[in-house]
Design a protein around this motif. Structure first.
Motif, PDB file in Angstrom:
ATOM      1  N   MET A  72     -55.375  10.828  44.593  1.00 49.98           N
ATOM      2  CA  MET A  72     -56.643  10.114  44.481  1.00 49.98           C
ATOM      3  C   MET A  72     -57.706  10.676  45.429  1.00 49.98           C
ATOM      4  SD  MET A  72     -57.120   7.628  42.271  1.00 49.98           S
ATOM      5  CE  MET A  72     -56.072   7.251  40.883  1.00 49.98           C
ATOM      6  N   ARG A  92     -58.038  -0.423  42.810  1.00 45.30           N
ATOM      7  CA  ARG A  92     -56.585  -0.370  42.607  1.00 45.30           C
ATOM      8  C   ARG A  92     -55.849  -0.305  43.945  1.00 45.30           C
ATOM      9  NH1 ARG A  92     -53.773   3.924  38.431  1.00 45.30           N
ATOM     10  NH2 ARG A  92     -51.656   3.138  38.536  1.00 45.30           N
ATOM     11  N   PHE A 140     -48.685   7.407  41.958  1.00 43.55           N
ATOM     12  CA  PHE A 140     -49.217   6.045  41.828  1.00 43.55           C
ATOM     13  C   PHE A 140     -48.324   4.988  42.479  1.00 43.55           C
ATOM     14  CE2 PHE A 140     -51.206   8.274  38.190  1.00 43.55           C
ATOM     15  CZ  PHE A 140     -52.535   8.009  38.480  1.00 43.55           C
ATOM     16  N   ARG A 157     -56.597   0.544  24.662  1.00 44.00           N
ATOM     17  CA  ARG A 157     -57.548   0.326  25.749  1.00 44.00           C
ATOM     18  C   ARG A 157     -58.752  -0.515  25.314  1.00 44.00           C
ATOM     19  NH1 ARG A 157     -57.213   5.685  29.620  1.00 44.00           N
ATOM     20  NH2 ARG A 157     -57.546   4.127  31.222  1.00 44.00           N
ATOM     21  N   MET A 182     -66.000  11.425  33.758  1.00 42.39           N
ATOM     22  CA  MET A 182     -64.623  11.868  33.529  1.00 42.39           C
ATOM     23  C   MET A 182     -64.454  12.305  32.072  1.00 42.39           C
ATOM     24  SD  MET A 182     -61.026   9.729  33.710  1.00 42.39           S
ATOM     25  CE  MET A 182     -61.161   9.196  35.396  1.00 42.39           C
ATOM     26  N   TYR A 195     -59.056  12.827  27.718  1.00 44.20           N
ATOM     27  CA  TYR A 195     -57.874  13.639  27.429  1.00 44.20           C
ATOM     28  C   TYR A 195     -57.992  14.409  26.116  1.00 44.20           C
ATOM     29  CZ  TYR A 195     -54.923  11.288  30.955  1.00 44.20           C
ATOM     30  OH  TYR A 195     -54.363  10.840  32.114  1.00 44.20           O
ATOM     31  N   ASP A 233     -59.664  13.805  33.404  1.00 42.88           N
ATOM     32  CA  ASP A 233     -58.714  12.703  33.461  1.00 42.88           C
ATOM     33  C   ASP A 233     -57.404  13.288  33.993  1.00 42.88           C
ATOM     34  OD1 ASP A 233     -57.443  10.297  33.312  1.00 42.88           O
ATOM     35  OD2 ASP A 233     -58.041   9.862  31.256  1.00 42.88           O
ATOM     36  N   GLY A 250     -53.391   2.394  34.440  1.00 42.95           N
ATOM     37  CA  GLY A 250     -54.429   2.669  35.442  1.00 42.95           C
ATOM     38  C   GLY A 250     -55.319   1.484  35.792  1.00 42.95           C
TER      39      GLY A 250
HETATM   40  C1  BGC Z   1     -56.431   7.172  32.857  1.00 47.21           C
HETATM   41  C2  BGC Z   1     -57.724   7.046  33.628  1.00 47.21           C
HETATM   42  C3  BGC Z   1     -57.427   6.745  35.078  1.00 47.21           C
HETATM   43  C4  BGC Z   1     -56.539   7.858  35.630  1.00 47.21           C
HETATM   44  C5  BGC Z   1     -56.182   7.672  37.097  1.00 47.21           C
HETATM   45  C6  BGC Z   1     -55.460   8.130  33.519  1.00 47.21           C
HETATM   46  O1  BGC Z   1     -54.202   8.024  32.938  1.00 47.21           O
HETATM   47  O2  BGC Z   1     -56.711   7.606  31.542  1.00 47.21           O
HETATM   48  O3  BGC Z   1     -58.525   6.045  33.066  1.00 47.21           O
HETATM   49  O4  BGC Z   1     -58.619   6.642  35.801  1.00 47.21           O
HETATM   50  O5  BGC Z   1     -55.332   7.870  34.891  1.00 47.21           O
HETATM   51  O6  BGC Z   1     -55.384   6.567  37.276  1.00 47.21           O
END
Ligand code: BGC
Length: 752
Positions: free
Chosen positions: A57, A80, A88, A150, A227, A230, A262, A384
């Motif tokens: 991050m 987050r 993560f 989403r 961003m 994908y 992304d 996410g």
């Molecule tokens: C998601 C994003 C998110 C990123 C970081 C990706 O899998 O598509 O929306 O910001 O992960 O967590």
């Protein structure tokens, strides 16, 4: 004969209307001189080090030159939880509990620009407390598919509503000194094969529908980062899409900040470098050493690297870096942000149907709350967009608190099994009796009998149905929009036991309500409504406030009625393996770059055709005259509103509409007035009607107010494919003012 004036004249008109004001993007260039002097002191290695992730991050600064790293945070509904540097997994912190704000479709259901701004400020403030520079949000893609994983993160099926909310969120957040990273650019409308699917669409649809929210956030909001998604758009990955990133984003919209792929969405060194990517997230296999190597062979120039670093540094200097010993010294979630979450939740709740059961009558002394969604916390899950919330008031908590004040008895039964989705990690030794093994598992007889017994004994039954964040989630689309785990059977039994029944849907996207609607006297769309969701819901159910949310998307009666399904565009019959998940398979990670490329080339290449074109959501249902279950913009109140005396005129820059709105009820209430435009005798193809303006209005009991709505002429243009430019078609417009897309109260014609 219609007059169609192609852009130039119109463009000149709008340029002069804006005068010589600096564009919000130009603010990013204020430090360019200083930045160039710094770049001159940097080594090539230091520069390239900024073009990829440092941790999961963050991306690197240059310590030697006092340039701080850039810290990112998901987004979009709460900062987050802090993760491990390399992934993560939770870092196990104690001060990182954030405010959980209502999710995207709930925010959009407020149709409130003012609340979207406040929401952005809340996110921006909490990001600063955590030392974050960039929020990975807002997520603003158009809700094309009812099943979209989403949908709950995204805002609306309509570009004007999505753009208005995206813009205010952006402004609110950036006014607090935190950059947004608006995502996912672009045409990211499905999770099925999201890492490799090629979204194929025409330019008019792209411009008028799918790019609009991004355009406003960038051009008017000055969004500092973007961003790339994908997926591919018309053949090229978004992270290396010349048309999207270089021609439109930078060329036409004047974007001056930086783009961040992304996570795992960068696909090559040359493609990304030449076609508009600044930062590879995550990893450095494309924008690390290979960039240095390409410069030494002459395939790339250091000037290009300098340009990318300049764009990153512009944001670095526009956002104040928070020193490590200042960040994370207080709890992330702040009372003022919890208050914003509550305000948004209050105004997002949509009353879909009411045959008089709501608000809860004073005679009600005993309430049976049925359904696991009444107690389910919705902060985490969904990948996410999960939030570690400081607290979350569930619907049952909210109802209990309010009922206690009034001396009302509340009982609860789970009613149905909860579907926990795909399990990560080992299966539990003992199966949980409240969890279903399959989404379509039939109603559980024991849970059903218990719920029916409570319902019989109560004055009022409130059934909580809907989905959860494992059913609607990033990474997969739903197979259907059916209510899971036998909920319909349960509602039928509850109604027989006690017809004084209200259903509250706790979900982010639409569900199939054909059975429920035929039984239930009252239905509420309650969303995933954040930290204070249960409080807001109880206020609405007990009639302390009137409901005022409006649907940001259509509830189709049948999934097959919705455009992409009806056109046979989704689901794709040739679904292939998803490149994104395949790329992270252990054997693939071990491959050499050449082997990996060979492997990628051998994979199926899924395509998503957008042949429904701009007929998305209500544009489709209205044009094809298909009756949805609940229409876009629908939402009832506890009062009636009268619309009277429309006046309309077309001016030089805008069409102006005014009318009088009166609250005819006995309590204060908000109405969201909506202005749609239909074309009369047009030479150009248009949907039956399109939303062109809206306003949330608060009126006291009995109060009347004159309401004015403007449609800037530029918003009436269409994308002329032949001229590759925006064009304004002159002629007659029908202006339709209403309370929903299927509830038009006033109309007037104007000539533009
Ligand atoms: C998601 C994003 C998110 C990123 C970081 C990706 O899998 O598509 O929306 O910001 O992960 O967590």
């Amino acid at each position: 004969m219609k007059r169609i004036l192609i852009t130039l004249a119109v463009a000149a008109l709008f340029a002069s209307a804006c005068g010589s004001l600096r564009s919000p993007q130009d603010r990013l260039t204020l430090n360019d001189k200083k930045i160039d002097a710094i770049i001159a002191q940097m080594t090539l290695e230091e520069k390239v080090n900024m073009l990829h992730s440092k941790t999961n991050m963050s991306s690197a600064g240059v310590e030697r030159l006092g340039i701080a790293d850039i810290h990112y945070a998901d987004g979009p509904f709460g900062i987050r939880e802090e993760g491990q540097p390399n992934g993560f997994m939770s870092a196990g912190w104690t001060l990182d509990s954030a405010t959980f704000f209502p999710t995207g479709s709930a925010l959009a259901a407020t149709w409130s620009e003012e609340l979207a701004y406040k929401y952005g400020t809340g996110m921006g403030k909490e990001a600063r407390l955590r030392g974050k520079d960039v929020i990975l949000g807002p997520a603003v893609n158009i809700q094309r598919l009812p099943v979209g994983g989403r949908t709950y993160e995204y805002l609306s099926e309509d570009p004007l509503l999505s753009a208005a909310i995206a813009l205010e969120y952006t402004k609110g957040c950036q006014d607090q000194g935190t950059a947004v990273c608006i995502k996912h650019f672009a045409v990211n409308n499905q999770e099925t094969n999201r890492g490799s699917v090629d979204a194929q669409l025409d330019e008019r649809t792209l411009r008028e529908i799918y790019l609009k929210p991004f355009e406003r956030a960038v051009v008017e909001g000055g969004a500092m980062s973007v961003m790339p998604a994908y997926n591919k758009v018309n053949g090229d990955y978004c992270s290396e899409n010349e048309h999207l990133l270089n021609e439109i984003l930078r060329g036409e919209w004047g974007f001056k900040g930086f783009t961040v792929s992304d996570w795992g969405g960068t696909h090559s060194t040359m493609g990304a470098m030449l076609h508009g990517l600044n930062v590879q997230m995550t990893g450095s296999n494309y924008l690390g050493q290979p960039v240095i190597d390409s410069i030494s062979t002459g395939a790339l120039t250091e000037d290009l690297v300098n340009e990318k670093v300049r764009q990153i540094l512009r944001v670095r200097y526009a956002v104040e870096a928070i020193p490590d010993d200042v960040a994370n010294t207080v709890m992330t979630s702040q009372p003022e942000c919890q208050e914003i979450a509550l305000e948004v939740a209050r105004k997002s709740i949509v009353l879909l149907k009411n045959c008089g059961t709501l608000p809860i009558a004073p005679e009600v002394r005993k309430i049976a709350v049925i359904g696991q969604n009444a107690v389910l916390k919705t902060q985490s899950g969904g990948m996410g967009a999960g939030v570690k919330a400081l607290y979350e008031v569930t619907p049952l908590d909210g109802i209990r608190a309010k009922a206690d004040e009034k001396g009302i008895e509340v009982s609860y039964a789970p009613g149905y099994k909860n579907f926990p989705g795909r399990r990560w990690g080992p299966a539990p030794a003992e199966p949980d009796p409240l969890e279903a093994a399959a989404i379509d598992e039939p109603a559980d007889p024991v849970l059903l009998a218990e719920a029916v017994a409570l319902a019989k004994d109560a004055d009022l039954v409130i059934f909580f149905g809907g989905t959860n964040k494992y059913i609607e989630t990033e990474g997969s689309d739903r197979k259907t929009i059916d209510l899971p785990c036998g909920q319909e059977t349960l509602v039928q039994a509850l109604y027989v036991a006690n017809p004084n029944l209200v259903t509250v849907l706790i979900s982010g996207g639409p569900t199939d309500l054909r059975v429920l609607d035929s039984i239930c006297p009252a239905i509420v769309q309650g969303w995933w409504n954040g930290t204070e969701g249960g409080t807001a819901l109880a206020e609405v159910l007990f009639g302390e406030i009137a409901p005022s949310g409006k649907l940001p998307f259509t509830f189709p009666a049948r999934l097959e009625d919705s455009p992409a399904y009806a056109m046979g565009n989704f689901p794709d019959p040739n679904v292939g393996g998803d490149l994104f998940s395949l790329m992270f398979r252990p054997d693939v990670l071990k491959m050499s770059p050449e082997e990996r490329q060979k492997f990628i080339d051998s994979l199926p290449k899924p395509v998503s055709k957008y042949t429904e074109r701009f007929y998305v959501g209500y544009r489709w249902f209205d044009t094809k005259e298909i009756k949805p279950m609940y229409a876009f913009g629908h939402g009832l109140s506890y009062v009636d509103f009268a619309y009277e005396g429309i006046k309309a005129k077309a001016g030089k820059d805008a069409v102006k509409v005014s009318f009088t709105l009166r609250n005819e009820g006995s309590m204060p209430a908000d109405e969201v007035v909506q202005l749609y435009v239909a074309r009369v005798d047009s030479a150009v193809e248009w949907p039956a009607k399109e939303l062109k303006a809206f306003k949330r209005v608060s009126l006291k009991a009995g109060e009347s107010r004159k309401i004015s709505l403007d449609i800037p002429l530029k918003d009436l243009r269409y994308w002329d494919e032949a001229a590759a430019a925006w064009a304004l078609e002159h002629g007659k417009l029908q202006l339709l003012v209403g309370s929903a897309s299927d509830d038009i109260r006033l109309s007037a014609d104007v000539e533009i």
